[in-house]
Design a protein around this motif. Structure first.
Motif, mmCIF file in Angstrom:
data_model
loop_
_atom_site.group_PDB
_atom_site.id
_atom_site.type_symbol
_atom_site.label_atom_id
_atom_site.label_comp_id
_atom_site.label_asym_id
_atom_site.label_seq_id
_atom_site.Cartn_x
_atom_site.Cartn_y
_atom_site.Cartn_z
ATOM 1 N N THR A 36 0.846 -1.193 0.000
ATOM 2 C CA THR A 36 0.000 0.000 0.000
ATOM 3 C C THR A 36 0.882 1.243 0.000
ATOM 4 O O THR A 36 1.865 1.303 0.730
ATOM 5 C CB THR A 36 -0.907 0.021 1.252
ATOM 6 O OG1 THR A 36 -1.736 -1.142 1.233
ATOM 7 C CG2 THR A 36 -1.783 1.264 1.281
ATOM 8 N N ALA A 37 0.526 2.207 -0.834
ATOM 9 C CA ALA A 37 1.209 3.503 -0.860
ATOM 10 C C ALA A 37 0.325 4.516 -0.145
ATOM 11 O O ALA A 37 -0.902 4.356 -0.098
ATOM 12 C CB ALA A 37 1.460 3.938 -2.305
ATOM 13 N N LEU A 38 0.926 5.558 0.410
ATOM 14 C CA LEU A 38 0.175 6.604 1.111
ATOM 15 C C LEU A 38 0.459 7.967 0.497
ATOM 16 O O LEU A 38 1.597 8.275 0.154
ATOM 17 C CB LEU A 38 0.549 6.642 2.598
ATOM 18 C CG LEU A 38 0.250 5.390 3.407
ATOM 19 C CD1 LEU A 38 0.794 5.546 4.827
ATOM 20 C CD2 LEU A 38 -1.235 5.105 3.436
ATOM 21 N N LEU A 39 -0.586 8.767 0.367
ATOM 22 C CA LEU A 39 -0.480 10.147 -0.088
ATOM 23 C C LEU A 39 -1.170 10.996 0.973
ATOM 24 O O LEU A 39 -2.273 10.665 1.401
ATOM 25 C CB LEU A 39 -1.185 10.321 -1.435
ATOM 26 C CG LEU A 39 -1.271 11.760 -1.914
ATOM 27 C CD1 LEU A 39 -0.414 11.922 -3.170
ATOM 28 C CD2 LEU A 39 -2.683 12.133 -2.256
ATOM 29 N N CYS A 40 -0.502 12.068 1.416
ATOM 30 C CA CYS A 40 -1.083 12.948 2.425
ATOM 31 C C CYS A 40 -1.181 14.352 1.840
ATOM 32 O O CYS A 40 -0.240 14.834 1.217
ATOM 33 C CB CYS A 40 -0.207 12.947 3.678
ATOM 34 S SG CYS A 40 -0.885 13.941 5.032
ATOM 35 N N PHE A 41 -2.335 14.982 2.007
ATOM 36 C CA PHE A 41 -2.508 16.347 1.511
ATOM 37 C C PHE A 41 -3.291 17.164 2.521
ATOM 38 O O PHE A 41 -3.971 16.620 3.383
ATOM 39 C CB PHE A 41 -3.198 16.364 0.136
ATOM 40 C CG PHE A 41 -4.621 15.881 0.152
ATOM 41 C CD1 PHE A 41 -5.681 16.769 0.256
ATOM 42 C CD2 PHE A 41 -4.910 14.531 0.048
ATOM 43 C CE1 PHE A 41 -6.991 16.329 0.271
ATOM 44 C CE2 PHE A 41 -6.220 14.075 0.054
ATOM 45 C CZ PHE A 41 -7.263 14.981 0.160
ATOM 46 N N GLU A 42 -3.139 18.496 2.407
ATOM 47 C CA GLU A 42 -3.880 19.384 3.287
ATOM 48 C C GLU A 42 -4.953 20.114 2.489
ATOM 49 O O GLU A 42 -4.728 20.528 1.358
ATOM 50 C CB GLU A 42 -2.968 20.365 4.014
ATOM 51 C CG GLU A 42 -2.122 21.238 3.145
ATOM 52 C CD GLU A 42 -1.131 22.086 3.953
ATOM 53 O OE1 GLU A 42 -0.859 21.776 5.120
ATOM 54 O OE2 GLU A 42 -0.634 23.067 3.378
#
Length: 186
Positions: A36-42
């Motif tokens: 699993t890859a993770l992307l974090c954004f605001e």
């Protein structure tokens, strides 16, 4: 001087504006099948101010790009189609929907991946409008070859004549069924 001054004023960010949202941790360009890859954004307003509360209904979707990324994958897909396997070598179910976690502080984390080799496109939207940088690409590589999921093929499987050469081939697949690239011997 005005009575009560100076005044304390709190200015909150406005409504979320997808093109102004900022990726703070981009996922890797590639992973192994099953990871699993993770992307974090605001979430930001149209002026780029970070929102400090969650609750924005961001939606993430994952689509497969093309039918295979390598000549080997394309050849195996064609062979499967000839043998009556999956149509065009594509999994009719497609990749699973990504999970969007609202951190309740203006940050959102998206978990995505697939157990099949290929290239995926992750789209993150709010009310149908993509966030800045969306869509994002992810290349999923096959895991290590698995003997239990690989197969032998060729005319030599049905018999032959003593002293004559028999032709056999091996289709290497990982534990998820994805075709593996041959590993050079040496």
């Amino acid at each position: 001087l005005i009575v009560g001054s100076p005044f304390q004023l709190t200015v909150d960010a406005g409504d979320a504006h997808p093109p102004s949202c900022k990726v703070v941790r981009k996922g890797p360009p590639g992973i192994k099948a099953g990871q699993t890859a993770l992307l974090c954004f605001e979430s930001c307003d149209k002026h780029g101010n970070r929102r400090t509360l969650g609750g924005d209904p961001f939606v993430a979707s994952l689509t497969r790009v093309g039918g295979g990324d390598t000549p080997l994958a394309a050849a195996l897909a064609a062979a499967e189609e000839e043998e009556g396997g999956r149509e065009g070598g594509r999994d009719p179910e497609g990749p699973p929907p990504p999970a969007v976690l609202d951190e309740l502080n203006g940050l959102y984390t998206v978990g995505y991946g697939w157990s099949r080799a290929g290239t995926l496109r992750l789209s993150v939207t709010l009310h149908g409008v993509p966030i800045r940088g969306s869509p994002f690409a992810l290349h999923v590589q096959a895991d290590a070859p698995s003997a239990a999921h690989s197969e032998v093929y060729g005319e030599g499987l049905v018999g032959g004549v003593a002293g004559a050469a028999l032709r056999l081939g091996v289709r290497l697949r990982d534990k998820h069924g994805s075709p593996c690239e041959p590993v050079p011997s040496g």
